[in-house]
Write a protein that holds these residues in place. Structure first.
Motif, PDB file in Angstrom:
ATOM      1  N   VAL A 201       0.839  -1.202   0.000  1.00 30.76           N
ATOM      2  CA  VAL A 201       0.000   0.000   0.000  1.00 30.76           C
ATOM      3  C   VAL A 201       0.874   1.253   0.000  1.00 30.76           C
ATOM      4  CG1 VAL A 201      -1.679   1.309   1.357  1.00 30.76           C
ATOM      5  CG2 VAL A 201      -2.010  -1.131   1.019  1.00 30.76           C
ATOM      6  N   ASP A 204       2.063   1.628  -3.446  1.00 26.93           N
ATOM      7  CA  ASP A 204       0.957   2.109  -4.274  1.00 26.93           C
ATOM      8  C   ASP A 204       0.721   3.601  -4.067  1.00 26.93           C
ATOM      9  OD1 ASP A 204      -1.638   1.733  -5.869  1.00 26.93           O
ATOM     10  OD2 ASP A 204      -2.377   2.514  -3.955  1.00 26.93           O
ATOM     11  N   ARG A 231      -1.447  -2.148  -5.873  1.00 23.17           N
ATOM     12  CA  ARG A 231      -2.693  -2.357  -5.129  1.00 23.17           C
ATOM     13  C   ARG A 231      -3.227  -3.767  -5.353  1.00 23.17           C
ATOM     14  NH1 ARG A 231      -6.840   2.595  -4.598  1.00 23.17           N
ATOM     15  NH2 ARG A 231      -4.904   3.407  -3.717  1.00 23.17           N
ATOM     16  N   ALA A 259      -5.772   3.739   1.976  1.00 20.08           N
ATOM     17  CA  ALA A 259      -5.579   3.907   0.531  1.00 20.08           C
ATOM     18  C   ALA A 259      -6.546   4.944  -0.028  1.00 20.08           C
ATOM     19  CB  ALA A 259      -5.754   2.560  -0.174  1.00 20.08           C
ATOM     20  N   GLY A 287     -10.189   0.439  -6.961  1.00 23.38           N
ATOM     21  CA  GLY A 287      -9.591   0.171  -5.666  1.00 23.38           C
ATOM     22  C   GLY A 287     -10.299  -0.966  -4.947  1.00 23.38           C
TER      23      GLY A 287
END
Length: 544
Positions: A201, A204, A231, A259, A287
């Motif tokens: 994460v 990302d 992700r 996130a 996501g």
């Protein structure tokens, strides 16, 4: 891994009028992006130290310890038959003697998903089931690898090799992490996959911001950032964590929230007019699909052997109960659903008394660590040279780490709430997600080792606090609004004079961590020591 190269923001890729005048790459991207030369040397050293501590005398004690009685036998059954089967009485003695009995032809009801046991089974496959080294190999391997992972997490958060190395050193010398890495138990695998998901994460976050810089446009919602492969990787890691133990779900939810918040803030800082809606519409669906969807697929795949055979517990439930359960699911998945319902009921209703049970309020100060193993050899046996000796495995964390960690947590909350430092906000959130949900089940039987899932956040909070107090880390200016030029310029919170003093304190702290690791090593690893020496290490009655 699917990242967009970082480029300086062109005039067209800058915020609209009224937004910060600084280029997007300066606003969104970390100032330090590359590891320095020879960065791998300190990483290798702390990982090697941790590996030596975890693999040394891994076969000792030559006994089935604590919950190894469940996970060892379940893992061996998975290796041989693909599902957990019941064992005859005396099976533990058979593993110890090397005369392992055959399983009974009856499925066993187990309440944890299979991935952690499959990983233990890898060691059994490599080294056999008659040697404790084989039982514990995978735990030691993943425990050692997690030291390298926490090093990378420290780098991604603080962009400092020295601070990352401190995080790795603290992890390698902690007793709870060490003990869980030396036994065939599940929690080290849970911690590893949650930490891996956090690292993904963080990667990302950087990758998404690079994409935003490269693709920025003046539309109201901002650009779509494409498929974010870090992700996807985080989704796989989250699914794997849940496939070890279900309490991973709270931490997974926290990672998902992080996130989303990071995406929102990136669009807001970039000057996207409708940043909230843009995040929900442009980032949200992908996501959810990449983290939750991929995680769910990963989780179900870990049940493949149960699904593809007919010998698992409740495997044929749907055929025997055709009108029950979610009818929209195929029969195999309806059986799996029912199995999960039964396991959830077990977890929520578990309230049997245990000598070493410890509620979450006691975990902060390690009031009741778990005794996994204790023997009292007499003179002339097992290396005992005095009248009475002790062999013990106590999952006691390094006191210097855990007690200083309480102060670091308080400092981290202040840095998040007052200085709005996203790094400490993330760590406090991960800590809270691993810790606070246990208060929802006050009647449930709980143990101190449940705290291992958020131990990486604790270590990183200590590391970050060291960075701030010694002047290595700057934090956002007090009162500055995120996305403004003032917030883009961080400041040191201590003077140079106090920074030097805190460096001295840090050195003393690290020396104390090493000294306590040496002191408690015998009761972390079942070394034979005089009984009196064992009592020296039991500082409180609640540790006995």
């Amino acid at each position: 891994m699917g990242s967009v190269p970082s480029t300086a923001a062109s005039p067209a890729a800058r915020p609209s009028a009224g937004s910060p005048a600084r280029p997007l790459d300066e606003l969104l991207l970390p100032a330090v992006t590359r590891l320095p030369r020879y960065w791998w040397v300190p990483l290798a050293l702390v990982t090697l130290l941790g590996g030596v501590l975890r693999f040394t005398s891994l076969s000792s004690p030559h006994a089935v310890v604590f919950d190894e009685t469940y996970y060892l036998k379940d893992s061996y059954s998975l290796l041989l038959h693909g599902t957990e089967q019941q064992w005859p009485s005396g099976a533990d003695a058979g593993f110890v003697s090397g005369s392992i009995p055959d399983v009974e032809d009856h499925p066993s009801f187990v309440v944890h998903p299979p991935l952690g046991k499959w990983l233990i089974a890898v060691g059994l496959w490599l080294f056999g089931g008659d040697d404790p080294f084989g039982w514990r190999f995978s735990a030691a391997l993943f425990g050692t690898a997690s030291i390298a992972l926490i090093w990378f997490a420290g780098w991604l958060l603080f962009r400092s090799v020295s601070l990352a190395t401190v995080a790795g050193l603290l992890t390698s010398l902690d007793g709870l992490h060490l003990v869980e890495s030396r036994l065939a138990l599940l929690d080290i695998f849970l911690m590893f996959f949650l930490l891996l998901a956090f690292v993904f994460v963080l990667l990302d976050r950087d990758d998404g911001r690079r994409r935003l810089v490269a693709r920025f446009n003046r539309s109201a919602l901002g650009p779509w950032l494409g498929v974010r492969w870090w992700r996807v990787a985080a989704g796989v890691a989250c699914g794997a964590a849940a496939a070890v133990k279900w309490n991973a779900l709270f931490s997974i939810a926290a990672l998902g929230v992080l996130a989303v918040l990071w995406d929102m803030n990136a669009r807001r800082v970039a000057g996207v007019r409708r940043w909230f809606t843009g995040t929900l519409l442009k980032d949200g669906p992908w996501g959810f699909l990449t983290m939750i969807g991929v995680g769910l697929v990963t989780y179900v795949l870990t049940w493949s052997r149960w699904l593809l055979t007919s010998t698992g517990y409740d495997r044929n439930w749907a055929e025997l109960n055709p009108g029950q359960g979610p009818q929209w699911l195929p029969s195999a998945l309806r059986s799996l659903w029912e199995y999960h319902v039964a396991a959830y009921s077990f977890h929520t209703e578990l309230d049997s008394h245990h000598t070493y049970m410890a509620g979450p309020a006691s975990w902060l100060f390690m009031q009741r660590p778990t005794s996994y193993y204790y023997e009292s050899p007499s003179a002339g046996t097992d290396g005992c040279t005095v009248d009475s000796c002790s062999q013990a495995i106590l999952n006691l964390g390094n006191p210097a780490i855990w007690w200083v960690g309480v102060l670091a947590l308080a400092f981290g909350i202040w840095l998040w709430a007052v200085r709005r430092d996203w790094r400490f906000g993330a760590l406090v959130g991960i800590y809270a997600a691993g810790y606070l949900p246990w208060f929802l089940y006050p009647e449930r039987t709980m143990f101190f080792f449940y705290a291992l899932s958020y131990f990486p956040a604790l270590v990183l909070l200590i590391t970050g606090a060291i960075g701030v107090l010694t002047g290595r880390l700057a934090v956002p200016r007090s009162g500055a609004t995120a996305g403004t030029p003032e917030a883009a310029t961080d400041e040191r919170v201590v003077s140079a004079r106090w920074a030097r003093r805190w460096r001295t304190v840090t050195f003393v702290f690290l020396v104390l961590v090493v000294a306590l690791a040496v002191f408690f090593w015998p009761v972390w690893t079942a070394q034979t020591i005089p009984y009196e020496h064992w009592r020296w290490r039991m500082w409180f009655r609640s540790w006995i």
